[in-house]
Design a protein around this motif. Structure first.
Motif, PDB file in Angstrom:
ATOM      1  N   GLY A   1       4.621  97.273  13.329  1.00 32.38           N
ATOM      2  CA  GLY A   1       4.386  96.229  14.312  1.00 32.38           C
ATOM      3  C   GLY A   1       4.863  94.851  13.915  1.00 32.38           C
ATOM      4  O   GLY A   1       4.922  93.943  14.755  1.00 32.38           O
ATOM      5  N   TYR A   2       5.231  94.678  12.643  1.00 32.11           N
ATOM      6  CA  TYR A   2       5.637  93.360  12.157  1.00 32.11           C
ATOM      7  C   TYR A   2       6.533  93.559  10.949  1.00 32.11           C
ATOM      8  O   TYR A   2       6.322  94.492  10.162  1.00 32.11           O
ATOM      9  CB  TYR A   2       4.403  92.555  11.737  1.00 32.11           C
ATOM     10  N   CYS A   3       7.542  92.707  10.798  1.00 32.31           N
ATOM     11  CA  CYS A   3       8.472  92.825   9.676  1.00 32.31           C
ATOM     12  C   CYS A   3       8.660  91.484   8.986  1.00 32.31           C
ATOM     13  O   CYS A   3       8.590  90.428   9.624  1.00 32.31           O
ATOM     14  CB  CYS A   3       9.840  93.317  10.153  1.00 32.31           C
ATOM     15  N   ALA A   4       8.917  91.541   7.703  1.00 29.57           N
ATOM     16  CA  ALA A   4       9.264  90.366   6.916  1.00 29.57           C
ATOM     17  C   ALA A   4      10.539  90.660   6.148  1.00 29.57           C
ATOM     18  O   ALA A   4      10.764  91.792   5.705  1.00 29.57           O
ATOM     19  CB  ALA A   4       8.138  90.001   5.962  1.00 29.57           C
ATOM     20  N   VAL A   5      11.377  89.636   5.985  1.00 28.84           N
ATOM     21  CA  VAL A   5      12.588  89.764   5.185  1.00 28.84           C
ATOM     22  C   VAL A   5      12.383  88.950   3.913  1.00 28.84           C
ATOM     23  O   VAL A   5      12.104  87.747   3.970  1.00 28.84           O
ATOM     24  CB  VAL A   5      13.828  89.265   5.943  1.00 28.84           C
TER      25      VAL A   5
END
Length: 299
Positions: A281-285
């Protein structure tokens, strides 16, 4: 079931949504706004701070949730959705306003929606400062309702996360979803006509990722954040990556919630990836994963 159902056949065009953003970009940016097309727009409050703002509607999920007595989940969806969007900029949420519209308002239904939103606002430390209700017979059909909200947050210029520092080789970290969340329900409703589904992950409210973002920022150099809504994982990551870069997702890196296995019996894999979060549901780079779940990398 015959021809596999698609989002477009269910009445929703992601291509049109993207075209609308590009068509309006010049008009919006001529007003001095920045961040148009991102998850939240930014407005300079003073030399040091910016306001971050986002708004959205809950879409057609209430049509299904009402039948199961879970309309309150849609209120939670709306608050979490907007707060999650604002958090992608690095901002802390300040307040939320809501809007409920229907052919004819039902007091109990409005109360369920607002109480669901208030639960999430309390968890986020975000004030629910007010809103608006409207009865519009002739615009909405009998029994229909819409729920929308706007969230405003605050971020120091030095803390803004905008994806500009993303580089090839950076890792994509994924945070699990509670299920479908609040996107793709026009297609979900088509599938429900063919096969019933009673799992809790169909109507579970959108997860609030604010604490996840706060924790990750304390452990890693967060270069971009993406809320996985309509458009799927790749589509939403593309909104925060610099031109010339794209995300390569390892689709086997996590286990999908059961609701997506049910959907997969009726919807093709490409369409599933294009429409739904599929369990992320959520991504970080980030340049280093800091022990988190890596689901891909930037190339």
């Amino acid at each position: 079931m015959g021809t596999e159902p698609t989002y477009g056949a269910a009445g929703v065009s992601l291509a049109t949504a993207g075209a609308v953003v590009e068509r309006l970009r010049a008009a919006v940016e001529s007003t001095g706004a920045s961040g148009f097309g991102a998850f939240a727009g930014l407005y300079p409050l003073d030399d040091r701070r910016l306001l971050a703002a986002s708004m959205d509607s809950i879409g057609t999920k209430p049509t299904v949730a009402r039948e199961h007595g879970l309309l309150g989940n849609c209120g939670a969806d709306m608050a979490a959705h907007c707060i999650n969007d604002v958090a992608t900029t690095g901002a802390e949420p300040l307040f939320l306003l809501d809007y409920v519209a229907a052919n004819r308002l039902d007091l109990e239904e409005v109360a369920e929606l607002v109480e669901g939103a208030a639960d999430v606002c309390r968890a986020a430390g975000c004030a629910l400062v007010g809103g608006e209700t409207a009865e519009m017979p002739g615009v909405y059909r009998e029994g229909e309702l819409d729920f929308a909200a706007t969230c405003v947050g605050l971020v120091d210029r030095a803390d803004v996360i905008d994806g500009s520092r993303v580089e090839a080789g950076d890792l994509v970290v994924g945070f699990s979803s509670a299920g479908v969340h609040a996107n793709g329900f026009s297609l979900v409703r088509r599938v429900l006509e063919a096969e019933a589904y009673s799992g809790e992950d169909l109507l579970a409210p959108t997860r609030l990722y604010l604490d996840d973002v706060r924790a990750l920022r304390g452990e890693a150099d967060v270069r971009a954040l993406a809320h996985v809504t309509g458009g799927g994982i790749e589509g939403n990551l593309s909104r925060v990556l610099p031109d010339g870069l794209h995300a390569e997702i390892d689709w086997s890196a996590w286990e999908r919630p059961p609701v997506f296995e049910w959907l997969a019996r009726h919807v093709g894999e490409d369409e599933l990836r294009r429409v739904f979060n599929l369990g992320i549901g959520y991504c970080a780079v980030v340049p280093e994963a800091a022990g988190r779940q890596v689901i891909g990398r930037v190339a």
